[in-house]
Motif scaffolding. Structure first.
Motif, PDB file in Angstrom:
ATOM      1  N   ALA A 117      24.106  34.161 -25.273  1.00  0.00           N
ATOM      2  CA  ALA A 117      23.118  33.718 -24.278  1.00  0.00           C
ATOM      3  C   ALA A 117      23.783  33.057 -23.076  1.00  0.00           C
ATOM      4  N   VAL A 118      24.895  32.386 -23.290  1.00  0.00           N
ATOM      5  CA  VAL A 118      25.587  31.732 -22.167  1.00  0.00           C
ATOM      6  C   VAL A 118      26.046  32.783 -21.162  1.00  0.00           C
ATOM      7  N   ASP A 119      26.721  33.821 -21.642  1.00  0.00           N
ATOM      8  CA  ASP A 119      27.296  34.817 -20.738  1.00  0.00           C
ATOM      9  C   ASP A 119      26.308  35.874 -20.257  1.00  0.00           C
ATOM     10  N   TYR A 120      25.312  36.213 -21.072  1.00  0.00           N
ATOM     11  CA  TYR A 120      24.419  37.304 -20.701  1.00  0.00           C
ATOM     12  C   TYR A 120      23.054  36.867 -20.193  1.00  0.00           C
ATOM     13  N   ALA A 121      22.689  35.616 -20.384  1.00  0.00           N
ATOM     14  CA  ALA A 121      21.400  35.135 -19.869  1.00  0.00           C
ATOM     15  C   ALA A 121      21.611  34.097 -18.768  1.00  0.00           C
ATOM     16  N   LEU A 122      22.426  33.078 -19.038  1.00  0.00           N
ATOM     17  CA  LEU A 122      22.564  31.966 -18.093  1.00  0.00           C
ATOM     18  C   LEU A 122      23.550  32.254 -16.958  1.00  0.00           C
ATOM     19  N   ARG A 123      24.729  32.747 -17.282  1.00  0.00           N
ATOM     20  CA  ARG A 123      25.766  32.960 -16.263  1.00  0.00           C
ATOM     21  C   ARG A 123      25.298  33.839 -15.091  1.00  0.00           C
ATOM     22  N   PRO A 124      24.607  34.960 -15.325  1.00  0.00           N
ATOM     23  CA  PRO A 124      24.173  35.777 -14.175  1.00  0.00           C
ATOM     24  C   PRO A 124      23.234  35.029 -13.219  1.00  0.00           C
ATOM     25  N   VAL A 125      22.363  34.198 -13.762  1.00  0.00           N
ATOM     26  CA  VAL A 125      21.452  33.435 -12.898  1.00  0.00           C
ATOM     27  C   VAL A 125      22.239  32.418 -12.067  1.00  0.00           C
ATOM     28  N   LEU A 126      23.176  31.739 -12.703  1.00  0.00           N
ATOM     29  CA  LEU A 126      23.990  30.757 -11.986  1.00  0.00           C
ATOM     30  C   LEU A 126      24.802  31.445 -10.887  1.00  0.00           C
TER      31      LEU A 126
END
Length: 184
Positions: A117-126
């Motif tokens: 979830a860190v790399d595939y959900a949150l990182r792209p938004v950031l």
């Protein structure tokens, strides 16, 4: 040193995510950084959900982001993604609110099934918000964050050992970004 905004996207008042962030805050403060803890759940729901940027508390939250040199973003993982509460905040921030800032994404959850979830959900938004200094994120299992009877928070030893270099790398990025300002 740098000013770090430490953002908890957990809706829970007894959040392990928030407890993890406060441990990381202490590590950053030990390195001389000024840390400003912020819990998204402290914002008035109506102002947040209607994007009422004129509301004083929401305006103050946006100002915290603007003034920060770095941002630590922590979230529990629900349904394989970051919390809806965090999403509501990210939605009201200016499009490039994270430009020129170091960003450390963190997540907590009950199962290793959520580790991506860190790399595939949150990182792209950031990244879409202008963050080009996103350091390696980290996922921590809820059960590795315990609360002692005296109220202190303790990380499971192996988790602590693995997380420390992640925090050190973030602090190093903060310091590198601040270095040109010191010599200017």
């Amino acid at each position: 040193m740098a000013t770090v905004l430490s953002v908890s996207g957990s809706p829970s008042p007894t959040s392990r995510t928030t407890r993890l962030l406060r441990l990381i805050d202490a590590q950053l403060e030990e390195r001389g950084h000024r840390v400003v803890p912020f819990e998204v759940r402290s914002l008035p729901a109506h102002a947040l959900l209607t994007a009422d940027l004129s509301h004083p508390q929401l305006a103050a939250a946006l100002e915290l982001f603007a003034e920060a040199d770095g941002v630590v973003i922590g979230t529990p993982v629900y349904k394989a993604a970051y919390s809806g509460l965090l999403k509501a905040l990210l939605d009201v921030l200016p499009q490039y609110a994270l430009r020129d800032k170091a960003v450390l994404p963190l997540a907590t959850g009950g199962s290793t099934a959520h580790v991506l979830a860190v790399d595939y959900a949150l990182r792209p938004v950031l990244s879409s918000m202008g963050a080009d200094h996103i350091t390696r994120g980290w996922f921590v299992l809820d059960r590795h964050i315990t609360v002692r009877e005296d109220g202190t928070t303790v990380l499971e030893r192996e988790t602590d050992v693995l997380l420390r270099p992640v925090v050190e790398a973030f602090a190093g990025t903060l310091e590198r970004l601040a270095a040109p300002a010191l010599t200017a």
